[in-house]
Design an enzyme around this catalytic site. Sequence first.
Site, PDB file in Angstrom:
ATOM      1  N   LYS B  78     -34.128  59.304  37.476  1.00  0.00           N
ATOM      2  CA  LYS B  78     -35.186  58.302  37.864  1.00  0.00           C
ATOM      3  C   LYS B  78     -36.174  58.339  36.696  1.00  0.00           C
ATOM      4  CE  LYS B  78     -38.234  57.489  41.622  1.00  0.00           C
ATOM      5  NZ  LYS B  78     -38.786  57.990  42.978  1.00  0.00           N
ATOM      6  N   SER B 155     -39.038  54.299  46.818  1.00  0.00           N
ATOM      7  CA  SER B 155     -39.024  53.909  45.421  1.00  0.00           C
ATOM      8  C   SER B 155     -38.002  54.242  44.675  1.00  0.00           C
ATOM      9  CB  SER B 155     -40.196  54.853  44.764  1.00  0.00           C
ATOM     10  OG  SER B 155     -40.257  56.051  44.675  1.00  0.00           O
ATOM     11  N   SER B 179     -39.170  58.043  49.745  1.00  0.00           N
ATOM     12  CA  SER B 179     -38.455  57.506  48.283  1.00  0.00           C
ATOM     13  C   SER B 179     -37.000  57.895  48.175  1.00  0.00           C
ATOM     14  CB  SER B 179     -39.469  57.719  47.203  1.00  0.00           C
ATOM     15  OG  SER B 179     -40.184  56.772  47.626  1.00  0.00           O
TER      16      SER B 179
END
Lengths: 95, 484, 484
Positions: B78, B155, B179
């Site tokens: 990420k 997210s 997330s």
Amino acid sequence: MAVDNETVRRIAFLARLKVEPEKLEDTKSEFNKILAWVEELGEVNTDNVTPLVSVNDEALSLRQDEITAGHISEKILKNAPAQEFGYFVVPKVVE
Amino acid sequence: MNDLTDITIAESLSKLKAKEISPVELTQAYIKKLDENHKYNAYITLTAEKALQDAHEAEKRYANNTNRNLEGIPLGIKDLFCTKDIKTTACSHILDNFIPQYESTVTQNLLDNGALFLGKLNMDEFAMGGSNETSYFGPVVNPWSKETPLVAGGSSGGSAAAVAAKMCAAATATDTGGSIREPSAFCGVTGIKPTYGRCSRYGIVAFASSLDQAGPICKDVTDCALLLNCMAGYDAKDSTSSKREVPDLSAFVGMDIKGLKIGIPAEYRPDGLNKEVASYWDKAAKILEDCGAEIIHINLPHTKYALPTYYVIAPAEASSNLARYDGVRYGLRVDGNGLDEQYINTRTAGFGAEVKRRILIGTYVLSAGYYDAYYLKAQKVRRLIKNDFDEAFKKCDLILTPTSPVEPFAIGDTKMLENPINMYLNDVFTVSVNLAGLPAMSLPIGLSQHGLPLGMQLIGRAFDEGTIFKAAYQLERGANFVRM
Amino acid sequence: MSDYVIETEKGKWEVICGLEIHCQIISKSKIFSGASTEFGDDVNENVSFVDAGMPGMLPTLNQECVHQAIKTGLGLNAVINKYSEFSRKNYFYADLPQGYQITQFQYPIVGEGFIDIDLSDGKTKRIRIERMHIEQDAGKSIHDIDPHKSFIDLNRAGVGLMEIVTKPDFRSPEEAGAFLRKLRSIVRYLGTCDGNMDEGSMRCDVNVSVRPLGTNECRTRCEMKNVNSVKFVMQAIEVEAKRHVDVYENDGEICQETRQFDPVALTTKVMRKKEFAHDYRYFPEPDLPPLILSDDLINQIKKELVELPDAKKARFVHELGLTPYDAMVICENKEVADFFEKAAQGRDAKKVANWLMGDFFAMLKKKNLDIAQSPVSAENLGKLVDLITHDVISGKIAKDVFEIMAETSEDPEKIVEERGLKQVTDTSAIEAIIDAVIASNPENVASYRAGKVNLLGWFVGQVIKQSQGKANPAMVNKLLKEKL
Ligand SMILES: [Mg+2]
Ligand SMILES: [Zn+2]
């Protein structure tokens, strides 16, 4: 507690953000919507409730006083938008 | 076996150890998938060449039997994790040229275990968002989309989509209010947010410090245990990281759950709850019951207040954490007449709408005269929410809930966009867990009538990820969800 | 009540003043990072990623800074708080990399305490301390290199500070000056801060208001930031108080504002008005859990604490027989007090004190030296006093010997020996000189014998002169009386 235009402007300045004049009304009404929603918290009785500061109950551990970092000015400045003589450079700050 | 990317990490590792496959082959297979799937917009930076180089090194290690726990396993990272000499942007314009000179502890731990990185994954800007639509690099497309492109969740949308579409063996992710879990549910993959303090936050771009926690998104429960074991552990560089020892989580996978008490919170089942979601919830409870677990009805009375509490605390911390993006030492700089104007121009141009919205709210709730009414009040309610869980865990060992009240929706959904609160409401089942600092996993339970994945959430006691792994594995077997 | 009153034709006014002092903590590394606190290194050399506020960087608290704060708190006779918290003080500034300062707000590490100060009229006054907290320093902006740019050096960013806040107990500039000297003396004794105001390692903010003498009014105060010498603090109080009186007597209003003291013009001018005041949005630092101190640690530090100036002064008065004034002067500086104690060991301490405060201090001042650089060691000063006490040399010769010591750093015994400066106590040698003086001054001998007895002094002088100062004056006196 509904906010007014002046408050939105003041908060925006505190956060160093610009709210364009034509967006001020929208921003304000969105702000008020969110605030009205979070104000539901007012319903909760929190008398004698200690605020939760840290979810982890472990005590803060302390670091030994040793020099373990530094002398990497090149890396520190690597991403600088402006630098001269090893300093970060910004527009003149007037006190 | 059709494709090396179909198998899990556990399966890959056994084939690698048996020299049935090589790390280079494995890496090439993932790179091929990655190239075929650019349409999902899951990656924003590729490091495939470096990954291949590292795969050759891994091959040598297998040859001389110095292979480590994740030797040669290709991962996606990420873009919130700082990676040394690799651009790290948090998917924000304000950082879109930032090259960290340091490595986050979690990614370092993975490297030290022999993993290799295929690239950096798309996400909501600064991890603020529930649909991956706030990314400066555009939304991630859910690989389960039919005709209409659907959101991957946020997210960590890039992480979940990349794992679902087999563009990496597993991915790192972070979870501040859901997330990891929500995109996992949306993309039909498995993700765990460990207990606050399990994984070091050092080198992870901060959103809300008291809530942020890193975790893995994987193809299944077994891989999650493998990955989390390699990511977690005490780190002296993060004062909030826990000194509690991390047990061998893989050992819990496969254990039986006879007598385990599973709590079902009444407050998570409002009248209007989506029927499909509700029936899968019942199904999940039944699967666990059939495995010998006992279903218990519990109450989490302050559930209703979790979202408002979260939307005071998270923006407040974010407003402060994001003050460092000022165009002075790194990142975007937009000139202005004087320093204050430079700050304003930089931040106004550099941050997207959702980030600015949260900075403003956060600034407001901390400002003079409002602190007590909003921030302090929220901290007190946060205590009550945590107390609810403490009470519940006196009666049960785990809590079972759906991960999300909705299935993946269309990118650009007007209902979500016209009122930010509608988007915030999608986190209703996940935020309480962050407020209480607890571990929770999302795993796929089945498909909706539209053929879209739905996820279930298992919440455990603090530092008791092991029990989650026990039950999750049984639930996974019972659900028999077919991966993409 | 103090004697310091501002008297005008219209009335009498009293000054109310409080101080906030920032003391730089002596430690090897910074308070929240492992970079060195060393001054004078190259630009941005003593900067870590944490100090530069890089994304994902986290603070870790330096144990030494905590111990130094506890020591200082004990030196201020203050309560040490076993629970304290760090907070963020949010504001944008070029040399504040994180966009906030990590400080303590609601729960400081040190609570109420006091310092007793000595005033010129011989009285002492107790100044109450409100609190002391620890925090990080900012970097340095340099404005005079370029007309359009400011340059930022972060070497100082993150150095530990102790901020001491007094109650508004000062009623005169003299009291504030005495307090600062006493505080400096205490922190230097403790080794927690070097106390150099001119180098910025001790910085003072001054709050001033006035009220009509004899009333209990609370009028608006103004703050003067960073006044950097004891003298300037005293001048600033005087100048600012007079400004207030002047404004009030001309029916004006004082606004609460931050002002700057100009030591050249002897005026203060406004820096920042209240309406432009910052809104610092303090909130608990989520990256650092609360700081919990154990009784054991506090007691251990208490046990190891050095003797502080007040205790030392009392001991010098009661055990060594010094006057309170001499004891105060000697104890202000720990090096001086230690030097004195070493020199006075086993001797008449008062005589040593006289030498120390007389010829010795004069010599240091003339040579512009610190006591640590003194050419005359404590042992040698003691030996010199011994030589006088044991009648080996006269006080007059001792002054010559001291001058030689100051030049050569030699042992006074050696000097006296090698240069033949020993006092002549041999009766026959002195008698021979006396006989010669009597023989060569018949008129004076006649006058003396005729009753002009005050001529004895003249004879003594002649004999000592002839002996080149070596004759013992008491002996000369006695023998002269016999011979004349
Ligand atoms: Mg202050
Ligand atoms: Zn301060």
